[in-house]
Write an enzyme that holds these catalytic residues in place. Sequence first.
Site, PDB file in Angstrom:
ATOM      1  N   HIS A 139       2.446  20.411   8.077  1.00  0.00           N
ATOM      2  CA  HIS A 139       2.783  19.163   7.324  1.00  0.00           C
ATOM      3  C   HIS A 139       1.597  18.976   6.147  1.00  0.00           C
ATOM      4  O   HIS A 139       0.476  19.295   6.542  1.00  0.00           O
ATOM      5  CB  HIS A 139       2.729  18.036   7.976  1.00  0.00           C
ATOM      6  N   HIS A 163       9.587   1.426  12.930  1.00  0.00           N
ATOM      7  CA  HIS A 163       9.230   2.246  13.952  1.00  0.00           C
ATOM      8  C   HIS A 163       9.689   1.586  15.530  1.00  0.00           C
ATOM      9  O   HIS A 163      10.323   2.557  16.301  1.00  0.00           O
ATOM     10  CB  HIS A 163       7.887   2.400  14.144  1.00  0.00           C
ATOM     11  N   ARG A 237       5.259  -9.645  -2.297  1.00  0.00           N
ATOM     12  CA  ARG A 237       5.315  -8.253  -2.033  1.00  0.00           C
ATOM     13  C   ARG A 237       4.145  -7.858  -1.490  1.00  0.00           C
ATOM     14  O   ARG A 237       2.911  -7.965  -1.982  1.00  0.00           O
ATOM     15  CB  ARG A 237       5.326  -7.371  -3.315  1.00  0.00           C
ATOM     16  N   CYS A 284       7.841  -7.094  -9.578  1.00  0.00           N
ATOM     17  CA  CYS A 284       7.624  -5.721  -8.854  1.00  0.00           C
ATOM     18  C   CYS A 284       8.577  -4.691  -9.703  1.00  0.00           C
ATOM     19  O   CYS A 284       9.693  -4.715 -10.193  1.00  0.00           O
ATOM     20  CB  CYS A 284       8.088  -6.006  -7.371  1.00  0.00           C
ATOM     21  N   TYR A 420       4.577   4.160  -7.646  1.00  0.00           N
ATOM     22  CA  TYR A 420       4.604   3.514  -8.875  1.00  0.00           C
ATOM     23  C   TYR A 420       4.512   4.244 -10.092  1.00  0.00           C
ATOM     24  O   TYR A 420       3.903   3.955 -10.984  1.00  0.00           O
ATOM     25  CB  TYR A 420       3.573   2.259  -8.904  1.00  0.00           C
TER      26      TYR A 420
END
Length: 584
Positions: A139, A163, A237, A284, A420
């Site tokens: 990974h 999770h 947020r 946002c 972003y």
Amino acid sequence: MLLFRHCPEFTSRIGLLKTQRFQPRPGAASALAVCARWGSSSGSDGGGGRDSGQYLRGRTPSWSHLFAGLLAGTGAVLAYSLHQNKAERAATTVQPVCDAHKFPIYSQEEVKKHRGLAEGVWVTYKGGVYDITDFVAVHPGGSKILLAAGGALEPFWAMYAVHNQEHVLEILAEYKVGELSPEDQRQEATTCSDPYSNDPPRHPALRVNSQKPFNGEPPSEILSENYITPTAFFFKRNHLPVPKVDPGTYRLQIEGLPNGPVSLSLEELKSRFPKHKVTATLQCAGNRRSDMNQVKQVKGLNWGIAAISNATWTGARLRDVLLEGGYAPGGTTHHVQFEGLDKDVTGTTYGASIPVGKALSEEGDVLLAYEMNGEALPADHGFPVRVVVPGTVGARNVKWLGKIVLSEDESTSHWQQNDYKGFSPATDWDTVDFKSAPAIQELPVQSAITQPAEGAVVDRSMEEVTVKGYAWSGGGREVVRVDVSLDGGRTWQVAQLRGGEEEEEEEGEERQVNVVSPPPGRAWAWKLWELTAPLPEDARELEIVCKAVDSSYNMQPDTVAPIWNLRGVLSNAWHRVRVTVSED
């Protein structure tokens, strides 16, 4: 946590594991005879070495890339991948679970010996011991995953409540190689606390997009009721747990100044610098991401139209603080970096940066804010100090501000470098290169309909319909017009705008209300708008559409597809609401 490429396409990159994982390790040949559920496992001699607890892994590649999301803690990414893979598995016939067999017992000290690829990578979770070596080896984010090696998953998983789901735990079970000793289990239980246990209470009317970290938006109809959004309803947020900060011992550290570092207390920030007030809208980058999800699934929180709010902020101007600290224009400083006091279990803090020109501009109005709507900042909004960067995406308005760094470079934070950012609709998670796109700063022009809501019923007997909404543009560009259509965009009408400052003029027998424009380039706050129009004759349904125009004559695109991107940011297409006209 780093954003990994958790999408179905990623499985092609690790497809080679399908062959490798069917090759038994030394001492694991007996596993061929063990019945399996999506894979087989076998205990061993109970030793603590590399071969301890080795077993045959017959898992599909998609499980491995899912586990990366679990450990990396990218909750939004994980939720999307799990949703797709869960559906795929639901259509697959699964072999019955074989009888549980006893796993070897390991001490925490033995687990700690497995912290690298050479000796194996082990982690613990709720008393179980899991070997994730094969996964880490292939990974690209393995270095981040190794932060949990030799220790407990709970602190990582607690960062994202997604999770704690049955099918996630089933996936993890395929990696199990042993049990943690009872003594160490008791010790682990006392140290793996919930990092969100000190989060503040939130208003129950908020629409929750995630609990840990908390992200919520107000009911959309509330937005257009008040020019200044009530603090309790201001969208929230958070990326990490809300830190608990003692205002009495708080210090703001400033580095990169020519005369050396500066440290300011909250009281010094309030007493040594002039107090300024700015009304500014924060939005946002993912506002209206749900519209993009309707075109094609993206990765991120499924924000509706209310990840935007307007408030009055009070504090010291960043410009004043930096100039008093000895900053002089010129030189090699190009960026001002901000670091929050919120951090993950590895100690990594939230960070972002803005260009130095914005930070030092007299017209930029960047604040080190300590008040919101006339009161001390609430915990969810950055108490005791946050940065407010008017006209700039919410992600750069760092909360719980702990450090400012003047630098030649942008912030190295994950949220500045690998999130972003906007990309072409043609870019996917196999081809994305985050270094190829600039970090979002100013946002494009935006508007949305807050009333009526999607699916509402309008009574024909009322003869007319009232439509309300908000409009805003980044970079201090003023919204000068909002067009509204009741027929899907075939014909248009101009809405009445409402700002924070208004004046009335005598005009015959009527009073004309005009919005007072802010100084050019400093329109930091939104406009609320409203239109009351006759119901079209014989219409059974209305497709109400709005679009805004700013002072630079930027306009919203008519559809989402051309601006779709894999992160679902910058969603600003015409907003559409469909309502039914009732004849009763």
